[in-house]
Design a protein around this motif. Structure first.
Motif, mmCIF file in Angstrom:
data_model
loop_
_atom_site.group_PDB
_atom_site.id
_atom_site.type_symbol
_atom_site.label_atom_id
_atom_site.label_comp_id
_atom_site.label_asym_id
_atom_site.label_seq_id
_atom_site.Cartn_x
_atom_site.Cartn_y
_atom_site.Cartn_z
ATOM 1 N N ARG A 225 0.830 -1.204 0.000
ATOM 2 C CA ARG A 225 0.000 0.000 0.000
ATOM 3 C C ARG A 225 0.869 1.260 0.000
ATOM 4 O O ARG A 225 0.510 2.266 -0.607
ATOM 5 N N THR B 147 -3.324 0.819 -3.569
ATOM 6 C CA THR B 147 -4.333 1.054 -2.529
ATOM 7 C C THR B 147 -5.762 0.873 -3.021
ATOM 8 O O THR B 147 -6.709 1.113 -2.274
ATOM 9 N N ASN B 148 -5.952 0.468 -4.271
ATOM 10 C CA ASN B 148 -7.316 0.325 -4.779
ATOM 11 C C ASN B 148 -7.984 -0.913 -4.193
ATOM 12 O O ASN B 148 -7.474 -2.032 -4.334
ATOM 13 N N SER C 99 -9.637 -3.670 -1.570
ATOM 14 C CA SER C 99 -9.026 -4.393 -0.447
ATOM 15 C C SER C 99 -7.882 -5.289 -0.880
ATOM 16 O O SER C 99 -7.068 -5.709 -0.060
ATOM 17 N N ASP D 279 -2.117 7.558 6.074
ATOM 18 C CA ASP D 279 -2.761 6.258 6.224
ATOM 19 C C ASP D 279 -3.133 5.714 4.844
ATOM 20 O O ASP D 279 -3.889 6.332 4.100
ATOM 21 N N HIS D 280 -2.549 4.557 4.506
ATOM 22 C CA HIS D 280 -2.837 3.965 3.200
ATOM 23 C C HIS D 280 -3.934 2.910 3.279
ATOM 24 O O HIS D 280 -4.326 2.343 2.272
ATOM 25 N N GLY D 281 -4.405 2.611 4.484
ATOM 26 C CA GLY D 281 -5.434 1.587 4.637
ATOM 27 C C GLY D 281 -6.807 2.130 4.278
ATOM 28 O O GLY D 281 -6.953 3.188 3.659
ATOM 29 N N GLU D 282 -7.837 1.386 4.686
ATOM 30 C CA GLU D 282 -9.202 1.861 4.442
ATOM 31 C C GLU D 282 -10.084 1.361 5.570
ATOM 32 O O GLU D 282 -9.747 0.392 6.255
ATOM 33 N N ALA D 283 -11.208 2.045 5.738
ATOM 34 C CA ALA D 283 -12.198 1.682 6.759
ATOM 35 C C ALA D 283 -11.565 1.578 8.152
ATOM 36 O O ALA D 283 -11.980 0.757 8.971
ATOM 37 N N PRO E 280 -6.630 -3.775 5.591
ATOM 38 C CA PRO E 280 -8.006 -4.297 5.520
ATOM 39 C C PRO E 280 -8.117 -5.622 4.772
ATOM 40 O O PRO E 280 -8.911 -6.487 5.152
#
Lengths: 578, 56
Positions: free
Chosen positions: A321, A326-327, A329, A538-542, A547
């Motif tokens: 990521r 990062t697209n 999950s 932050d490169h994550g999500e939710a 994730p």
């Protein structure tokens, strides 16, 4: 004077003596894998009901040799190479007492040859477990003891190398996580070898008539402290290899070093206690002993494996990521280097170990549901998922990594190497899954003829059982083909691969030292502590840092819960209540 | 290739106390041998050793 060379591609430092020992142990391991693989084909073609290749006597001899060669010799030779790599190369340290290390290696070779010679002589077809009162030739037990002494020397050379590195300040701060994992494997190995001495030395004395009787129940308790713990060495070591490969391929750092080290600490406290799950149906041992050692202690070891199974792909995801994948999950996973056999071997190892080996291991470690699959071919199905998909595939990935780095040869057949992990992984997954399925129907393990043809107490399995064993046979042949391809690439690269360094001759591929010109007498620079991670966007999500890994972990958890309760359902059908 | 070393005290400050403890491989070896020896081997051997003998 210690001599070092630096790999120009990776920057890793190799101490001359340690390097030669790594090569010698790795090559000896691959030779054992070759023997184990040929024997595996014979076992597969005999247990495949439609083929049923070997006569009974030959089958039991071949199965004994296959088990010992694959489960003991192949993995422990390779683990010695890993210990020397983790102790010397990763810490930039000279190896402690190389002459003792060579003495240990020679003893391991002598022990392995003695044991296999005893088996192939035909009077030691006692399986790897060699349960008394079955009696093998004395040289069978003596060979195993000599092999174990050699391995023990290797373990203490590794511990000595840690002391040397600490005293000579070759690294800053704590040892790297991979070296810590190797240390865990080493200390588990020492307990394992001590347990082996406790039971195999008296058994040797019994085989030559100095002791009149060995209690079979006592033998089983102590032997499994050797038998299962030897596979726990593999677990600790192959998890270290996962971290190493994730670091080398992706530049990934553990999501939390503290958590990963704590998980390794759980291994040290609890992992070997799981040996008890082999004795779930043994009379004479209390439920308290069985339940403490499995349903309490073992689950803490399983927790540690689940932590590693989460943090290794999590670290890869975080690293990917950060590179912009990062697209959604799973872009990080879709765009992973699936054509690189180092990565694909490692990832198949991780997934197979978790989903197939881990889940089935917990089922086998539960006293109540273990009884429906105890001593069936479910058990080989389980450990082919852990030791072959988990450990052997991790070793294969490491071998692909080390061919250019350690052996200084370019890998041959790169296109075939891309396919090899998938062929081997597919074949071995079929073996594991369909053996477990057949075991659930009660098919016995280690038996030459599942139908007991011609016996007064023959047993009629449903036709499905024969079908499942047939599919497992096909899977076994595919796996052997994948294993043969690995050996062809690995050995072929050492012999025919393009030299990446002019000193890397044929003999140098097999443990002879490179010419002095390849080394310098100057000590490597001190290994610096890894810098603290910079706080980045932050490169994550939710709200999750990784994730995709969280979703995979949930899939594992749901699979485990469903499979666990399916087995309770099976158990409920064993004894009807109305 | 050599470079100047940092003082040990400065390094230790960067490592948590518990990590300094588990950095000792011989402590790990002791735990790793003691735990299964007590809970698995000794306990198991005692259980087998105390199985009453069947009367003739």
């Amino acid at each position: 004077m210690a001599q070092f060379r630096q790999c120009p591609d990776t920057g890793l430092f190799f101490h001359k003596e340690a390097e030669n020992l790594m090569k010698a142990n790795a090559v000896a391991g691959v030779v054992c894998l070759l023997i184990a693989g040929v024997l595996a084909l014979l076992v597969v073609l005999t247990r495949w009901p439609a083929v049923h290749l070997l006569p009974a006597d030959a089958f039991y001899m071949v199965l004994t040799a296959h088990g010992i060669c694959a489960l003991i010799f192949w993995v422990i030779f390779f683990e010695m190479a890993i210990l020397y790599f983790a102790g010397s190369t990763l810490l930039r340290s000279r190896l402690a007492t190389p002459r003792w290390a060579w003495a240990g290696f020679v003893l391991m070779i002598v022990g392995a040859v003695m044991t296999l010679a005893a088996v192939f002589a035909g009077k030691s077809s006692v399986m790897m477990t060699s349960y008394v009162p079955m009696r093998a030739e004395p040289s069978f037990y003596l060979g195993l003891v000599i092999f174990a002494v050699g391995a023990l020397i290797g373990c203490f050379v590794y511990l000595g190398t840690l002391v040397v590195a600490k005293n000579e300040k070759t690294y800053e701060g704590s040892v790297p996580l991979v070296t810590f994992g190797a240390t865990v494997a080493c200390v588990i190995a020492i307990f394992t070898i001590a347990s082996g001495a406790e039971i195999l030395i008296p058994t040797y004395l019994w085989s030559i008539g100095y002791i009149s009787h060995i209690d079979p129940a006592m033998y089983r308790v102590i032997w499994w402290a050797l038998g299962h713990s030897s596979q726990q060495i593999n677990v600790a070591a192959h998890v270290a290899v996962w971290y190493l490969i994730a670091g080398v391929i992706f530049g990934a750092r553990p999501m939390s070093e503290k958590v990963s080290r704590a998980a390794y600490l759980l291994y040290i406290f609890f992992l070997q206690l799981a040996s008890a799950h082999h004795l779930m149906t043994d009379p004479g041992i209390s439920s308290e002993w069985k339940i403490f050692n499995t349903s309490y202690a073992m689950y803490l070891a399983v927790l540690a494996s689940m932590i590693h199974g989460l943090t290794v792909p999590g670290a890869i995801e975080v690293a990917q990521r950060k590179k912009g994948l990062t697209n959604g999950s799973f872009e990080w996973l879709r765009k992973a280097p699936w054509g690189n056999p180092v990565f694909s071997s490692m990832f198949i190892s991780l997934v197979g170990f978790g989903f197939l080996g881990g889940i089935s291991g917990v089922v086998m470690g539960t006293e109540q549901i273990s009884i429906i699959i105890h001593n069936t071919i479910y058990v080989p199905g389980h450990f082919h998922a852990t030791v072959v998909i988990g450990t052997t595939m991790a070793w294969m990935g490491l071998t692909y990594l080390l061919i250019p780095v350690l052996f200084r040869r370019k890998m041959i057949l790169p296109q075939a190497a891309k396919l090899q992990p998938y062929i081997f992984g597919l074949g071995m997954s079929l073996v594991a899954v369909f053996h477990m399925a057949a075991g659930t129907l009660g098919v016995a393990r280690r038996h030459w003829d599942m139908g007991f043809a011609g016996n007064p107490l023959g047993f009629e399995y449903p036709a499905t059982a024969y079908l499942l064993m047939g599919i497992a046979g096909i899977g076994g042949v595919i796996a052997v083909a994948g294993g043969a391809l690995f050996i062809a690439i690995a050995v072929g690269s050492l012999v025919f691969g393009e030299k990446l360094q002019k000193e890397a001759g044929l003999l140098q591929s097999f443990g002879f030292p490179l010419a002095d010109s390849a080394y310098t007498n100057e000590k490597p620079a001190r290994l610096p502590m890894a810098p603290a991670e910079a706080v980045e966007a932050d490169h994550g999500e939710a709200g999750f840092e990784a994730p995709g890994t969280f979703i995979l972990a949930m899939v594992l958890l749901v699979s485990f819960v469903i499979y666990y309760f399916i087995n309770w359902k099976y158990l409920s059908e064993v004894w009807g209540l109305s | 290739m050599a470079e100047e070393n940092k003082p040990d005290e400065q390094e230790d400050e960067n490592i948590s106390p518990w990590q300094q403890i588990i950095d000792n491989p011989f402590l790990l070896l002791f735990i790793c041998v003691a735990m299964p020896t007590v809970f698995y081997t000794l306990w198991g051997v005692m259980e087998v050793a105390t199985i009453p003998t069947a009367p003739y």
